[in-house]
Design a protein around this motif. Structure first.
Motif, PDB file in Angstrom:
ATOM      1  N   ARG A 118       7.146   1.167   6.385  1.00  6.25           N
ATOM      2  CA  ARG A 118       6.010   0.369   6.820  1.00  6.25           C
ATOM      3  C   ARG A 118       6.529  -0.973   7.209  1.00  6.25           C
ATOM      4  N   ASN A 119       7.433  -1.346   6.720  1.00  5.34           N
ATOM      5  CA  ASN A 119       8.033  -2.671   7.070  1.00  5.34           C
ATOM      6  C   ASN A 119       8.535  -2.879   8.603  1.00  5.34           C
ATOM      7  N   ASN A 120       8.785  -1.837   8.972  1.00 10.64           N
ATOM      8  CA  ASN A 120       9.150  -1.411  10.565  1.00 10.64           C
ATOM      9  C   ASN A 120       8.151  -1.186  11.473  1.00 10.64           C
ATOM     10  N   TYR A 121       6.726  -1.229  10.991  1.00 12.98           N
ATOM     11  CA  TYR A 121       5.866  -1.109  11.855  1.00 12.98           C
ATOM     12  C   TYR A 121       5.486  -2.260  12.737  1.00 12.98           C
ATOM     13  N   THR A 122       5.597  -2.172  14.000  1.00 10.54           N
ATOM     14  CA  THR A 122       5.318  -3.069  14.975  1.00 10.54           C
ATOM     15  C   THR A 122       4.073  -2.853  15.960  1.00 10.54           C
ATOM     16  N   GLU A 123       3.542  -1.737  15.805  1.00 10.82           N
ATOM     17  CA  GLU A 123       2.576  -1.171  16.749  1.00 10.82           C
ATOM     18  C   GLU A 123       1.496  -0.694  15.971  1.00 10.82           C
ATOM     19  N   ILE A 124       0.396  -0.884  16.681  1.00 11.25           N
ATOM     20  CA  ILE A 124      -0.900  -0.297  15.913  1.00 11.25           C
ATOM     21  C   ILE A 124      -0.802   1.417  15.817  1.00 11.25           C
ATOM     22  N   GLU A 125      -0.125   1.854  16.670  1.00 10.34           N
ATOM     23  CA  GLU A 125      -0.023   3.492  16.347  1.00 10.34           C
ATOM     24  C   GLU A 125       0.864   3.929  15.361  1.00 10.34           C
TER      25      GLU A 125
ATOM     26  N   VAL B 151      -1.310  11.105  17.884  1.00 13.54           N
ATOM     27  CA  VAL B 151      -1.136   9.599  18.113  1.00 13.54           C
ATOM     28  C   VAL B 151      -0.078   9.528  19.558  1.00 13.54           C
ATOM     29  N   HIS B 152       0.495  10.451  19.650  1.00 18.05           N
ATOM     30  CA  HIS B 152       1.583  10.298  20.765  1.00 18.05           C
ATOM     31  C   HIS B 152       0.922  10.790  21.956  1.00 18.05           C
ATOM     32  N   GLU B 153       0.311  11.798  22.032  1.00 20.68           N
ATOM     33  CA  GLU B 153      -0.455  12.416  23.081  1.00 20.68           C
ATOM     34  C   GLU B 153      -1.527  11.224  23.553  1.00 20.68           C
TER      35      GLU B 153
END
Length: 371
Positions: free
Chosen positions: A4-11, A68-70
């Protein structure tokens, strides 16, 4: 956990099961709150993800990475189309303003997409839904209805001595006096039941699509009309749970629950899930109330301490002459009795002219002192 330290987007957050559990069920197994507060910029992103997840209104649902992707794929396609129109008419817009405008569109479209997805995949089939009104109308006897519109739990005492701790935004319908060879009540919301023993007159609680049958025991039922599941949790004794006759199902499945066991009934699928160890279910653990975890086994305990335990468990106020009972100590077991029976046992144990009166959540004990 470190991903999660690499999370940069809401998705990124929406696709994380532990994040969903934290936001929707208040279960923070992965230390999300502490992690969020470490960085102000991170906190803003987490807050945006939280608001979007709550706007989607999908309690206890898991969003897969594919979902989420779709959704995002469709979202950005619409954004690009709108952006093209905007660039043709407003070419001089500054990049910063445009970025926030696009983000706003993305959030709005995401909410729309996920709301549609939720409606299609999670709304209860109307053929399966049994409403509180339908249950009450099935009973031809005159019923009394108790509605709790306050922010505190309320005590409901039934004619047989049974008691119900009715939680806020809940209601209970019951006969003023139980007649015949059955005792029936109807619940919408949440209530903790302590049933007086009477093998000749079993006790039935009708709630949404299920009916719970007991003889004498204590248990909790959570059956709100707008929630996907119905929960039954047993504290003492034994209960039997099955589908209501109004449900269009011929399965006839009956689940037997013992102390510290529970079940979750999926209203959409009409499926029972038995939970034999409630400590392993984070949702149940997080919802346990005082009355379900306090001990009512007392050995040479001051009366004042026993009464304080009852106050905490039932969220009531007990007025009694403290000076006259300060030397009184009791040894007694009150684990399997309704509130009224608990109070009778205490008064009888104190002896003399000790009596009690109960008016709603107010209890007054009068006595000249213990024996």
């Amino acid at each position: 956990m470190q991903k999660r330290n690499n999370y940069t987007e809401i998705e990124d957050f929406l696709a994380d099961d532990s994040f969903q559990l934290w936001i929707l069920s208040k279960v923070d197994e992965q230390g999300w709150e502490e992690w969020t507060l470490e960085n102000l910029e991170r906190a803003k992103l987490v807050e945006d993800a939280r608001l979007l997840l709550l706007a989607m209104k999908v309690p206890n649902s898991k969003l897969t990475s594919n979902d989420v992707h779709e959704a995002l794929k469709e979202t950005w396609l619409k954004i690009e189309q709108r952006e093209l129109v905007s660039l043709n008419t407003l070419k001089i817009k500054k990049q910063k303003i445009q970025r926030y405008w696009i983000s706003g569109i993305a959030a709005a479209i995401l909410v729309g997409i996920f709301s549609t997805w939720f409606f299609k995949s999670n709304m209860l089939p109307q053929d399966n839904v049994v409403t509180y009104k339908e249950l009450v109308e099935e009973d031809n006897e005159g019923l009394v209805e108790q509605t709790n519109n306050t922010e505190k739990s309320q005590i409901v005492t039934l004619s047989d001595g049974s008691s119900v701790l009715l939680q806020p935004n809940s209601k209970l319908s019951y006969p003023k006096i139980f007649t015949g060879n059955e005792r029936k009540v109807y619940l919408s919301g949440e209530g903790f039941f302590e049933i007086s023993k009477n093998p000749k007159k079993p006790f039935f609680v009708y709630a949404n699509e299920i009916v719970t049958r007991v003889v004498g025991t204590s248990f909790r039922i959570k059956a709100f009309p707008d929630q996907q599941n119905v929960e039954v949790l047993v504290r003492t004794g034994k209960v039997r749970v099955k589908s209501n006759d109004l449900v269009g199902s011929d399965k006839g499945e009956e689940i037997v629950l013992l102390p510290n066991q529970a079940l979750r009934f999926a209203r959409k699928e009409l499926v029972f899930s038995k939970i034999t160890n409630i400590t392993e279910d984070p949702i149940l653990v997080n919802s346990v109330r005082n009355i379900e975890q306090l001990s009512f086994e007392f050995t040479d305990i001051p009366v004042s301490q026993i009464l304080e335990t009852i106050e905490q468990a039932y969220v009531v106020e007990i007025d009694y002459p403290k000076d006259k009972l300060k030397e009184c100590r009791l040894t007694t077991s009150l684990s399997d009795q309704p509130l009224a029976e608990k109070l009778k046992i205490i008064c009888k144990s104190i002896g003399g002219d000790t009596n009690y009166e109960m008016n709603g959540n107010q209890i007054v004990i009068t006595t000249s002192g213990c024996n």
